[in-house]
Design a protein around this motif. Structure first.
Motif, PDB file in Angstrom:
ATOM      1  N   ARG A   1      -0.443   0.856  -9.086  1.00  0.00           N
ATOM      2  CA  ARG A   1       0.453   0.128  -8.358  1.00  0.00           C
ATOM      3  C   ARG A   1      -0.270  -0.155  -7.018  1.00  0.00           C
ATOM      4  O   ARG A   1       0.369  -1.251  -6.517  1.00  0.00           O
ATOM      5  CB  ARG A   1       1.620   1.041  -7.639  1.00  0.00           C
ATOM      6  N   LEU A   2      -1.235   0.072  -6.756  1.00  0.00           N
ATOM      7  CA  LEU A   2      -2.161  -0.363  -5.706  1.00  0.00           C
ATOM      8  C   LEU A   2      -2.927  -1.433  -6.017  1.00  0.00           C
ATOM      9  O   LEU A   2      -3.753  -2.044  -5.157  1.00  0.00           O
ATOM     10  CB  LEU A   2      -3.104   0.763  -5.160  1.00  0.00           C
TER      11      LEU A   2
ATOM     12  N   ALA B   1       0.819  -1.165   0.012  1.00  0.00           N
ATOM     13  CA  ALA B   1      -0.012   0.069  -0.035  1.00  0.00           C
ATOM     14  C   ALA B   1       0.856   1.257  -0.056  1.00  0.00           C
ATOM     15  O   ALA B   1       0.738   2.246  -0.833  1.00  0.00           O
ATOM     16  CB  ALA B   1      -0.748   0.075   1.282  1.00  0.00           C
ATOM     17  N   SER B   2       1.973   1.099   0.646  1.00  0.00           N
ATOM     18  CA  SER B   2       2.583   2.424   0.769  1.00  0.00           C
ATOM     19  C   SER B   2       3.452   2.584  -0.328  1.00  0.00           C
ATOM     20  O   SER B   2       3.713   3.815  -0.822  1.00  0.00           O
ATOM     21  CB  SER B   2       3.704   2.561   2.065  1.00  0.00           C
TER      22      SER B   2
ATOM     23  N   GLY C   1       2.460   2.300  -3.272  1.00  0.00           N
ATOM     24  CA  GLY C   1       1.661   2.874  -4.134  1.00  0.00           C
ATOM     25  C   GLY C   1       1.427   4.413  -4.239  1.00  0.00           C
ATOM     26  O   GLY C   1       1.607   4.937  -5.340  1.00  0.00           O
ATOM     27  N   ASP C   2       2.036   5.106  -3.238  1.00  0.00           N
ATOM     28  CA  ASP C   2       2.023   6.633  -3.276  1.00  0.00           C
ATOM     29  C   ASP C   2       3.186   7.076  -4.039  1.00  0.00           C
ATOM     30  O   ASP C   2       3.156   8.147  -4.426  1.00  0.00           O
ATOM     31  CB  ASP C   2       2.223   6.823  -1.768  1.00  0.00           C
TER      32      ASP C   2
ATOM     33  N   ARG D   1       2.988   8.926  -7.264  1.00  0.00           N
ATOM     34  CA  ARG D   1       2.399   9.717  -7.394  1.00  0.00           C
ATOM     35  C   ARG D   1       3.313  11.048  -7.909  1.00  0.00           C
ATOM     36  O   ARG D   1       4.256  11.200  -6.983  1.00  0.00           O
ATOM     37  CB  ARG D   1       1.603  10.474  -6.266  1.00  0.00           C
TER      38      ARG D   1
ATOM     39  N   GLN E   1      -5.767   7.768  -0.724  1.00  0.00           N
ATOM     40  CA  GLN E   1      -5.503   6.370  -1.680  1.00  0.00           C
ATOM     41  C   GLN E   1      -6.948   5.905  -1.883  1.00  0.00           C
ATOM     42  O   GLN E   1      -7.360   5.650  -3.362  1.00  0.00           O
ATOM     43  CB  GLN E   1      -4.627   5.299  -1.094  1.00  0.00           C
TER      44      GLN E   1
END
Lengths: 288, 266
Positions: B142-143, A281-282, A284-285, A288, B155
């Motif tokens: 990516r999530l 999850a982390s 994924g940020d 950005r 998110q």
């Protein structure tokens, strides 16, 4: 092992044991399958109340002179529909209402049974189940129910997930929430009614709640979760029954203890894997 | 003026004996972004839910994309598929073992209805492709394998937009989409929403308490306090006298965001 204790091979050759194992496989898989959705919908306590109240259905069967299993089916379905309607309408919280209903039906049934016992079954067998008394009719009904449940949940997978996630969201996507809830409650009632003989009144909800909870801890997708709950349910039941046959233990509690061990193992595994999961999850940020 | 996407006429909704929405009429034309503002308990969420047919209405008629909404919320599936609704909060996002990709796939429906048994290989590929594209558009590819329960609030909001964009839609109804977001995440969300709205041709109705955002990005404002108190362009509808009428005197109209310096990531 002592001379009196049966070996595994001897045990597997016994027809009643074969029926019992098949029944365990079916009830375990059914409990895991329906349980995976029931737990998400917060119906665990509902299944517990259904199980306890089933004793009242059995008692009614005895009073009316009908085959208890067959009496239990319409009783459980009607009871489930009635109670879910009551929960919707009542100003009391669901758990309080369910407690009142299940404890009173259990009390009434036990008092009635003390006067008028079920032929061929002790109160203890009714409370804790006697999987060795499962008949071919029971097996056929369980198999039919498993097929129906797989079909229903397979065909309505999207609806079930949306409803479990958020009811307004599901309804905005056109899901008939009320109809689906009732159908699911009927299915759950049927599973409880047909599994009572094998599992017993007191422990039925463990079959619904424990495999699903263990699977929830280990799964990283919805499909994996449902399949794992089914597998843990069926596997736990078969292992528990074998243990009960080999060591002469009561069958229902033996299965529940195996399921408890599964759950504890899942807890330990989940605690170990949690740090890795958070990393996805982390990461994924960073995109950005 | 463009095509009418949503037409609400003399809508009244009660909760119990209490009238919550009273004789409200308005129209949304295509590709506009309209904010629904008003104090707590003004009936904003109720109005949105009634528009979707999630709660019954006592009076009035609602037309979505030219189709009348039935008295019990009936709407042809093909019309419903073109409308997306995002609630304030999910009841059970933590309980459900659901990956982001699985969740976004729930928003996808085939262009033509088919028997659920016939979700063929081609359909599956089509869906997987749509999910991938939606996640990419929202900057959260990516999530995909993460569980919903593992997402931060920011998110989750982006994933919700991916749920909307996974299939062509015409109308989006957002109920306090920015609730629970800090100023920076809220900016990210609204920038993304603004981009998507233009590229997808969405018409938006959003409940909001953030009047600064409303002033910046919405075309039109509906001021609701049980009945519609005023409506119009933000400059007009959010002028001090109108706000005082809506919220009562002594109201401090704008949230003061404390923006972090540019370039600092959370």
């Amino acid at each position: 092992m002592s001379a009196e204790a049966p070996t595994l091979l001897v045990l597997l050759a016994l027809p009643f044991m074969q029926r019992a194992l098949l029944a365990g496989l079916l009830t375990g898989a059914l409990g895991g399958l329906l349980g995976s959705v029931a737990v998400l919908r917060q119906l665990s306590f509902f299944s517990d109340a259904l199980g306890h109240s089933a004793l009242l259905g059995l008692t009614l069967g005895v009073i009316l002179g009908i085959n208890p299993t067959l009496a239990l089916i319409p009783f459980a379905v009607l009871f489930a529909l009635l109670v879910s309607r009551l929960i919707e309408r009542s100003r009391l919280s669901a758990d309080a209402l369910l407690n009142i209903i299940y404890s009173s039906s259990l009390a009434i049934a036990v008092v009635a049974l003390s006067r008028m016992p079920v032929p061929g079954a002790s109160l203890e067998q009714l409370l804790f189940g006697d999987i060795l008394a499962v008949s071919w009719l029971d097996l056929a009904l369980l198999a039919g129910l498993l097929v129906a449940s797989v079909l229903y949940l397979g065909l309505t997978r999207r609806r079930q997930i949306l409803l479990s996630l958020d009811e307004p969201l599901a309804r905005s996507r056109g899901v008939a929430a009320e109809r689906d809830r009732l159908l699911f409650v009927v299915l759950l009632a049927l599973v409880v009614a047909l599994s009572i003989k094998a599992v017993g009144v007191l422990l039925i909800s463990a079959f619904v709640v424990m495999p699903a909870s263990a699977a929830r801890l280990l799964s990283r997708s919805f499909n994996a979760y449902v399949l794992l709950a089914c597998g843990l349910g069926a596997g736990g039941a078969v292992l528990g029954l074998l243990a009960s046959g080999l060591f002469n233990l009561p069958s229902g509690p033996a299965v529940v203890i195996v399921q408890l061990l599964d759950f504890l193992a899942a807890l330990a595994a989940a605690a170990g894997g949690r740090s890795g999961a958070a990393a996805i999850a982390s990461s994924g940020d960073r995109g950005r | 003026m463009g095509e009418t996407i949503l037409d609400v006429s003399h809508l009244s909704v009660r909760r119990g004996a209490q009238p919550v929405v009273d004789d409200v009429s308005f129209c949304l034309t295509a590709e506009t972004d309209t904010a629904l503002v008003g104090p707590n308990g003004a009936g904003k969420s109720t109005l949105v839910q009634a528009v979707l047919g999630l709660i019954p209405r006592q009076q009035g008629s609602i037309q979505l994309l030219g189709h009348p909404l039935g008295p019990r919320g009936e709407l042809p599936a093909a019309v419903r598929d073109q409308i997306a609704y995002l609630p304030q909060q999910f009841a059970a996002k933590g309980r459900l073992p659901l990956t982001v990709a699985e969740f976004v796939a729930l928003g996808w429906t085939p262009e033509r209805p088919t028997c659920p048994l016939s979700l063929s290989g081609a359909r599956r590929r089509q869906r997987r492709e749509a999910v991938h594209q939606a996640l990419q558009l929202c900057g959260c590819e990516r999530l995909a394998p993460a569980l919903l329960s593992e997402l931060s609030a920011g998110q989750l909001k982006r994933v919700l937009l991916a749920f909307c964009v996974v299939r062509p839609r015409r109308l989006l109804l957002l109920d306090e989409a920015q609730a629970g977001l800090d100023a920076q995440a809220s900016d990210h969300f609204h920038n993304l929403l603004f981009e998507l709205r233009r590229s997808q041709g969405w018409t938006i109705l959003q409940v909001s308490h953030d009047l600064t955002m409303v002033r910046r990005s919405c075309d039109r404002v509906l001021c609701l306090n049980r009945s519609l108190r005023c409506s119009g362009a933000p400059d007009h509808a959010l002028a001090p006298p109108q706000l005082e009428r809506l919220y009562g005197s002594g109201f401090v109209p704008y949230h003061h965001h404390h923006h972090q310096p540019q370039g600092v990531q959370p």
